[in-house]
Design a protein around this motif. Structure first.
Motif, mmCIF file in Angstrom:
data_model
loop_
_atom_site.group_PDB
_atom_site.id
_atom_site.type_symbol
_atom_site.label_atom_id
_atom_site.label_comp_id
_atom_site.label_asym_id
_atom_site.label_seq_id
_atom_site.Cartn_x
_atom_site.Cartn_y
_atom_site.Cartn_z
ATOM 1 N N ALA A 1 7.453 25.737 28.182
ATOM 2 C CA ALA A 1 6.034 25.731 27.819
ATOM 3 C C ALA A 1 5.741 27.062 27.152
ATOM 4 C CB ALA A 1 5.174 25.548 29.066
ATOM 5 N N ALA B 1 5.938 22.720 37.584
ATOM 6 C CA ALA B 1 6.105 23.923 36.766
ATOM 7 C C ALA B 1 6.983 24.920 37.495
ATOM 8 C CB ALA B 1 4.751 24.538 36.455
ATOM 9 N N VAL C 1 8.200 21.707 33.569
ATOM 10 C CA VAL C 1 8.239 22.695 32.493
ATOM 11 C C VAL C 1 8.643 24.033 33.099
ATOM 12 C CG1 VAL C 1 6.559 21.658 30.934
ATOM 13 C CG2 VAL C 1 5.770 23.190 32.740
ATOM 14 N N SER D 1 3.565 19.685 20.204
ATOM 15 C CA SER D 1 4.375 19.510 21.422
ATOM 16 C C SER D 1 4.925 18.105 21.509
ATOM 17 C CB SER D 1 3.531 19.795 22.656
ATOM 18 O OG SER D 1 3.031 21.094 22.610
ATOM 19 N N PHE E 1 3.498 16.300 32.321
ATOM 20 C CA PHE E 1 4.375 17.045 33.221
ATOM 21 C C PHE E 1 3.638 17.316 34.530
ATOM 22 C CE2 PHE E 1 6.159 17.716 29.107
ATOM 23 C CZ PHE E 1 7.526 17.718 29.328
ATOM 24 N N ASP F 1 10.118 15.908 34.492
ATOM 25 C CA ASP F 1 8.680 16.187 34.494
ATOM 26 C C ASP F 1 8.378 17.642 34.837
ATOM 27 O OD1 ASP F 1 9.548 16.022 37.027
ATOM 28 O OD2 ASP F 1 8.069 14.569 37.729
ATOM 29 N N GLU G 1 -1.507 22.420 28.729
ATOM 30 C CA GLU G 1 -0.830 21.641 27.696
ATOM 31 C C GLU G 1 0.245 20.748 28.326
ATOM 32 O OE1 GLU G 1 -1.462 21.378 24.571
ATOM 33 O OE2 GLU G 1 0.368 20.692 23.565
ATOM 34 N N ALA G 2 0.954 21.322 29.302
ATOM 35 C CA ALA G 2 2.011 20.555 29.962
ATOM 36 C C ALA G 2 1.415 19.364 30.709
ATOM 37 C CB ALA G 2 2.786 21.460 30.917
ATOM 38 N N LEU H 1 5.071 23.004 23.495
ATOM 39 C CA LEU H 1 6.171 22.675 24.392
ATOM 40 C C LEU H 1 7.404 22.296 23.579
ATOM 41 C CD1 LEU H 1 3.971 22.735 26.499
ATOM 42 C CD2 LEU H 1 4.849 20.645 27.459
ATOM 43 N N ARG I 1 -0.635 27.272 29.146
ATOM 44 C CA ARG I 1 0.661 26.585 29.126
ATOM 45 C C ARG I 1 0.632 25.365 30.051
ATOM 46 N NH1 ARG I 1 4.564 30.760 27.292
ATOM 47 N NH2 ARG I 1 3.553 32.750 27.548
#
Ligand code: TYD
Ligand code: MG
Length: 510
Positions: free
Chosen positions: A332, A457, A425, A294, A454, A423, A448-449, A341, A445
């Motif tokens: 994501a 969302a 996803v 990512s 980030f 910032d 990880e973001a 990502l 997801r």
């Protein structure tokens, strides 16, 4: 004995025709028929030949549990490769590695062969168990070329058994024995031939027969067989499709020419999950693993979160909104069990010619057409009339429908010239009605973001646990139930349904 009837075999689909025809009746491929001798009509009578083991011993059936004769999976130590294989090579299995010429198949496999053979350092502590042994058989390159590469890869000191050969009979004579190496790499299957067949190496019959003999030997002796397969212009492994059925695992090595990144993808795996990817970077010392793809795919993009420094200089024009660029959204995604990502980039420009142009890299063109149609029909935008260029940054190919919403966000952002916050996803599947459907692995997801900085969302509406999980992870979730809400969020003035969408959004969020 009279000469048997000639037999023409399609090199694409293996259909047989009694006479040569320009176009295969069965698959429609042009110019694909090649004359081959039928196997049963071969000179010398193959039924008694050394290679035909029809009178083999019965299979040693074992229970699902119980002591297995096979050693455990053999890990190469190249984590990305092991992951794609489902946790290492399974002894006795056959793996087919396909990919464009020059993508790095030979490099990767030489590295793998070297990795399982410990360096010869006298006095070093014995590794647990028997040290691995590996053989690399090349039918394409000369010994010296492989040695040169080994030197460049820094593995010349490893005790890999190297041979240049293409006669399967010779290869079996050296491998089909008690002390066979643990790993045998055959580079490539298209150069191998059986001298009992008359057709040229690379033809369907030769590829199929050579692979068959090698795979049987691997199963019998318990070594890992890795076959390199060429790829045709259409992107499938050259030779019969049956080759993919014969092996246990099919791996594709892919990557964009101009990019350093190489992605190893499992297409079929009898011993693990498919769609697992391994990411490598081609360097001057061979392929280097990329444990955190990512970060790499997002490299070069304005960092998530508030900008730490100003990009403005006196001479350069300042990008609007502090380095935020319109037409870009971070998706994501999931590749197998791993979240990845990536940045989705879109450019929407007025069509100069009558028919608008579409250029798509790393994403399905049909799916793009669907999303533009939904944006036009359900959100009152006119995206479809423009030229559209869509690119997945970093050379990754995405097949997940969950990327729909990110693609839509990039398109709307490009069309309206409003940047998606850096910032944020985005993920979610879009239905033809314009509804945004939930997708799996939301937590993975988001995690990880969050790791990559980030904080926002844009996701499908999910009530209950998942939503709480996202909030707990420090995420500002912005649920999107319908594509109109996305348009409304990015460009309220362009959304004819703006007020409706806003009402709806607040209705759901509260
Ligand atoms: P190769 O493994 O020969 O490809 P394939 O077997 O799939 O045809 O890879 C060759 C390419 O890799 C070639 O373009 C040069 C590049 N390369 C490097 O950049 N660094 C290296 O250390 C090596 C060995 C190759
Ligand atoms: Mg090669």
């Amino acid at each position: 004995m009279a000469r048997s009837q000639p037999r023409f075999v399609c090199q694409q689909c293996a259909a047989v025709s009694p006479k040569w025809i320009g176009r295969c009746d069965s698959c429609g491929a042009w110019n694909s028929l090649v004359e081959e001798l039928p196997r049963e009509e071969l000179p010398g009578g193959t039924s008694k030949s050394k290679l035909d083991r029809r009178a083999g011993r019965p299979l040693g059936f074992v229970g699902l549990t119980g002591s297995s004769l096979l050693p455990p999976r053999r890990q190469t130590g190249i984590a990305e490769l092991d992951r794609v294989c489902g946790g290492g090579f399974v002894p006795g299995s056959a793996i087919l590695v396909g990919g464009d010429p020059g993508i790095g198949k030979s490099t990767l496999l030489l590295q793998a062969a070297a990795a399982i053979t410990p360096p010869i350092t006298p006095g070093s502590g014995e590794p647990k168990g028997r040290p691995g042994t590996a053989a690399y058989i090349t039918g394409e390159e000369a010994i010296d070329q492989v040695r040169l590469r080994a030197e460049r890869l820094g593995v010349a000191g490893r005790p890999v058994l190297l041979a240049a050969a293409s006669n399967v009979r010779d290869i079996l004579a050296s491998l089909d024995r008690e002390d066979a190496p643990d790993l045998v790499v055959v580079d490539s299957i298209q150069t191998m031939y059986l001298d009992t067949l008359d057709s040229a190496p690379g033809t369907v019959s030769q590829v199929r027969a050579a692979a068959h003999e090698l795979i049987r030997s691997a199963k019998r002796r318990g070594f890992v067989l890795v076959l390199v397969g060429h790829v045709t212009k259409e992107g499938v492994i050259a030779g019969p499709r049956v080759l993919e059925h014969m092996v246990d695992t099919v791996l594709y090595f892919e990557g964009e020419r101009g990019h350093q990144f190489r992605i190893l993808r499992a297409v079929k795996n009898r011993f693990g999950a498919t769609d697992e990817i391994g990411v490598f970077e081609m360097s001057d010392r061979g392929l280097v693993e990329v444990p955190n793809p990512s970060a790499l795919f997002l490299a070069g993009r304005p960092a998530a979160g508030p900008p730490a420094f100003s990009v403005a200089t006196e001479n350069e024009p300042v990008e609007s909104n502090l380095g935020q660029i319109s037409g870009s959204a971070v998706f994501a995604g999931m590749e197998g069990t791993r979240p990845v990502l990536v940045e989705v980039q879109a450019l929407v420009a007025p069509a100069v010619l009558g028919t608008p142009r579409r250029a798509v890299v790393g994403w399905d063109g049909t799916r793009l057409a669907m999303i533009t149609a939904v944006l036009d029909a359900r959100c009152g935008l006119s995206v479809g009339a423009n030229d559209i260029y869509l690119n997945i940054a970093g050379g990754l190919r995405i097949a997940e429908p969950a990327a729909d919403l990110a693609v839509a966000a990039a398109l709307v952002s490009a069309l309206t010239e409003t940047p998606v916050p850096t910032d944020a996803v985005v993920f979610g599947e879009i239905a033809l009605s314009g509804e945004v459907r939930p997708v799996g692995h939301t937590e993975t997801r988001l995690k990880e973001a969050a790791k990559l900085g980030f904080t926002e969302a844009w996701t499908p509406i999910r009530r209950g646990k998942r939503r709480e999980a996202a909030i707990a992870a420090g995420f500002e979730t912005a649920p999107i139930g319908h594509l109109r809400e996305l348009v409304d969020r990015l460009a309220p003035e362009r959304s004819p349904f703006g007020s409706v969408a806003r009402q709806r959004r607040f209705g759901v969020a509260s």
